[in-house]
Design a protein around this motif. Structure first.
Motif, PDB file in Angstrom:
ATOM      1  N   GLN A 285       4.460   5.471  -5.438  1.00 41.66           N
ATOM      2  CA  GLN A 285       4.473   5.490  -6.914  1.00 41.66           C
ATOM      3  C   GLN A 285       3.495   6.540  -7.442  1.00 41.66           C
ATOM      4  O   GLN A 285       3.794   7.247  -8.401  1.00 41.66           O
ATOM      5  N   LEU A 286       2.344   6.638  -6.789  1.00 41.73           N
ATOM      6  CA  LEU A 286       1.325   7.583  -7.276  1.00 41.73           C
ATOM      7  C   LEU A 286       1.724   9.045  -7.063  1.00 41.73           C
ATOM      8  O   LEU A 286       1.279   9.913  -7.815  1.00 41.73           O
ATOM      9  N   VAL A 287       2.533   9.299  -6.024  1.00 43.53           N
ATOM     10  CA  VAL A 287       2.927  10.698  -5.801  1.00 43.53           C
ATOM     11  C   VAL A 287       4.224  11.062  -6.533  1.00 43.53           C
ATOM     12  O   VAL A 287       4.747  12.156  -6.383  1.00 43.53           O
ATOM     13  N   GLY A 288       4.734  10.128  -7.320  1.00 46.38           N
ATOM     14  CA  GLY A 288       5.872  10.474  -8.180  1.00 46.38           C
ATOM     15  C   GLY A 288       7.240  10.091  -7.652  1.00 46.38           C
ATOM     16  O   GLY A 288       8.235  10.720  -8.024  1.00 46.38           O
ATOM     17  N   ALA A 289       7.296   9.069  -6.803  1.00 46.69           N
ATOM     18  CA  ALA A 289       8.619   8.606  -6.346  1.00 46.69           C
ATOM     19  C   ALA A 289       9.274   7.803  -7.462  1.00 46.69           C
ATOM     20  O   ALA A 289       8.589   7.077  -8.181  1.00 46.69           O
ATOM     21  N   THR A 290      10.574   7.946  -7.593  1.00 49.46           N
ATOM     22  CA  THR A 290      11.274   7.151  -8.614  1.00 49.46           C
ATOM     23  C   THR A 290      11.380   5.705  -8.103  1.00 49.46           C
ATOM     24  O   THR A 290      11.265   5.454  -6.900  1.00 49.46           O
ATOM     25  N   ASP A 291      11.616   4.793  -9.041  1.00 53.27           N
ATOM     26  CA  ASP A 291      11.753   3.381  -8.654  1.00 53.27           C
ATOM     27  C   ASP A 291      12.861   3.205  -7.636  1.00 53.27           C
ATOM     28  O   ASP A 291      12.741   2.448  -6.682  1.00 53.27           O
TER      29      ASP A 291
ATOM     30  N   GLU B  84       0.847  -1.198   0.000  1.00 54.77           N
ATOM     31  CA  GLU B  84       0.000   0.000   0.000  1.00 54.77           C
ATOM     32  C   GLU B  84       0.891   1.261   0.000  1.00 54.77           C
ATOM     33  O   GLU B  84       0.665   2.188  -0.780  1.00 54.77           O
ATOM     34  N   GLU B  85       1.896   1.230   0.852  1.00 54.98           N
ATOM     35  CA  GLU B  85       2.814   2.372   0.949  1.00 54.98           C
ATOM     36  C   GLU B  85       3.575   2.566  -0.366  1.00 54.98           C
ATOM     37  O   GLU B  85       3.738   3.693  -0.841  1.00 54.98           O
TER      38      GLU B  85
ATOM     39  N   ASN C 163       2.594   1.656  -3.283  1.00 52.55           N
ATOM     40  CA  ASN C 163       1.629   2.154  -4.262  1.00 52.55           C
ATOM     41  C   ASN C 163       1.439   3.671  -4.116  1.00 52.55           C
ATOM     42  O   ASN C 163       1.432   4.411  -5.113  1.00 52.55           O
ATOM     43  N   ILE C 164       1.333   4.124  -2.877  1.00 52.12           N
ATOM     44  CA  ILE C 164       1.168   5.564  -2.634  1.00 52.12           C
ATOM     45  C   ILE C 164       2.399   6.326  -3.136  1.00 52.12           C
ATOM     46  O   ILE C 164       2.281   7.339  -3.835  1.00 52.12           O
TER      47      ILE C 164
END
Lengths: 298, 228
Positions: free
Chosen positions: A209-215, A203-204, A206-207
């Motif tokens: 990734q959605l706010v624009g964190a790089t891989d 879940e974390e 996913n969040i």
């Protein structure tokens, strides 16, 4: 630097959060590395033993009767050039006879039947004691000389060293084989532990990734976690190895007394301990990278 | 700002979640995306932030064809979009501040800048007094406002919200929509998916309507038909 600090604190939190599974995992990594360490240590001791043994190696080569002096001189000068050789003593046929007579004067009558000295000319080689892996080199050097056409026979006190070298080789191969199997077991287990942690924090992730964190921002804490677990495994294995070596003399006096004359147990060298930490970290890194690769492929 | 060109999305064979959508969403506007449950609203939003890939067709966001963005560069698109979910998607064991700061932290901004941006976002949603509360300790309406604050904290050019009032009562829903209106007044494009017709009527904004994956009405539909 901030990311590293954060990742490190995340990794420690994760390890503490899933205590049972992570400690089980740590136990298996430690066991793998301890096995590696034990074999490394035995191998190290045998190496020292063979090295010490090499200090006393002497080789005497007897020349064929029909060999010309020129050929002998050429052979001696070739031997002297070797970095392994400390001293070469040439004994002519006459010198051999004199030496025989001085040692066994009561047998002088035997020699009266010979016109010429019946003893072959020979060279005695003494080896240097500097290099660590000297025995293997000396053995191959002696075999080289023996192969020469002018040599009739040899007299070398190297059989023991050869046997120890075989044992050392066998132990090294067994160690590598066992450690190899345990390495894969460890990688598989850390891989699954990291996978569980990833699922736990899906879940974390996913969040993020959605706010624009790089891989990499997401992967880094897991990589650190894997490496940290491996490193901790290495530290535990190192401590266990030190304790084990200290305990052996107290609990197996009998065996040690037998072996004492042959092998004296040395302190664990730093290079073995560093090797354990290095392999632990590598196991952790490989496992977490595999786990992440699979997750991020989806 | 956002362009859909003959976009199809198929999850199972012979059934389209999105069917031949042509749509243009203008910069700085406020849109409602409406339709019954299963009409394709969530799928359409997911296509915008590339959580789903279209089966066919092209999607342009801020003049970039998002089909061509590789997975590794996806974060660049996500940084342009603020997303608000019906189930909030917050980290409930962290504080309100920490949740709002996430989009800024992942960008590697300095603490002082993060503090300033979080403060601005909290002011906009009226939650300054809850800054240090653990998120699980605040009410549902407040949690939704935290989600909105997080969406705007990263300075996006578009805000999309999937049923942001779905779990809230009417009074709170109006409050939340007023916050979105405020955000829109700052020049940010807002697209809200909702099936609450009362709210749509109350706020009288541009509406995009979907039915069984097809576009029924849109302020720009005729224009799109003219293009194609």
């Amino acid at each position: 630097m901030d990311l590293l600090k954060k990742s490190l604190s995340n990794a420690i939190n994760n390890i503490l959060r899933n205590k049972l599974i992570n400690f089980l995992c740590l136990g298996i990594i430690s066991f793998t590395l301890l096995t590696l360490g034990i074999f490394n240590y035995i191998s190290y001791n045998l190496e020292i033993f063979t090295h010490n043994f090499s200090k006393n190696i002497e080789a005497i080569f007897y020349f064929k009767n029909d060999v010309k002096e020129k050929e002998i001189k050429a052979q001696i000068s070739k031997i002297r050039k070797s970095l392994l050789v400390d001293e070469v003593i040439y004994k002519s046929r006459d010198e051999a006879e004199t030496s025989f007579l001085s040692q066994f004067p009561e047998l002088k009558y035997i020699l009266t039947e010979f016109d010429k000295s019946p003893f072959p000319s020979s060279i005695e080689i003494k080896f240097k004691q500097e290099e660590s892996n000297l025995t293997t080199k000396i053995i191959s050097f002696i075999e080289d000389i023996e192969g020469s056409d002018i040599i009739e026979s040899k007299q070398v006190n190297i059989d023991w060293a050869k046997k120890v070298l075989y044992i050392k080789k066998f132990i090294s191969i067994t160690g590598i084989f066992l450690s190899g199997i345990l390495f894969f077991v460890s990688v598989f287990i850390i891989y699954n532990v990291i996978k569980l942690n990833i699922i736990y924090r899906k879940e974390e992730i996913n969040i993020l990734q959605l706010v624009g964190a790089t891989d990499w921002y997401i992967k880094f804490p897991f990589i650190i976690e894997g490496a940290l677990m491996g490193l901790l495994g290495g530290i535990i294995a190192g401590i266990l190895l030190i304790i084990l070596i200290k305990l052996i003399p107290s609990y197996s006096d009998f065996i040690i007394n037998i072996l004492k004359d042959i092998i004296s147990l040395k302190k664990i060298p730093l290079k073995i301990l560093i090797r354990l930490l290095f392999f632990g970290t590598i196991i952790g890194l490989i496992s977490s990278l595999f786990s992440l690769k699979k997750f991020f492929k989806k | 700002m956002i362009g859909f060109y003959h976009v199809y999305k198929q999850y199972v064979k012979e059934s389209y979640a999105i069917y031949d959508i042509n749509l243009s969403i203008e910069k700085g506007e406020f849109y409602f995306l409406t339709g019954a449950s299963g009409a394709g609203k969530t799928t359409l939003l997911k296509l915008i932030y590339k959580e789903e890939l279209p089966t066919k067709g092209q999607i342009l966001i801020d003049s970039v064809n998002i089909n061509l963005i590789p997975r590794k560069k996806l974060y660049k698109l996500r940084r342009k979009i603020g997303i608000v979910f019906q189930d909030f998607k917050l980290l409930y064991n962290r504080t309100v501040y920490e949740n709002i700061a996430i989009p800024l932290v992942v960008r590697g901004y300095r603490k002082s800048y993060i503090d300033k941006m979080v403060k601005n976002s909290l002011s906009l949603v009226g939650l300054n007094h809850r800054k240090n509360y653990i998120t699980s300790h605040i009410s549902g309406g407040e949690q939704q406002r935290v989600a909105i604050a997080r969406a705007i904290a990263g300075n996006p050019i578009i805000i999309i919200a999937d049923e942001p009032t779905g779990n809230l009562d009417t009074e709170l829903s109006i409050e939340i929509l007023k916050i979105f209106e405020k955000i829109n007044n700052n020049g940010i494009t807002v697209l809200i998916a909702t099936h609450d017709n009362n709210l749509i009527r109350m706020f009288s904004k541009k509406t995009i309507e979907l039915k069984q994956g097809k576009l029924i009405s849109s302020p720009t539909k005729e224009k799109q038909q003219w293009i194609y």
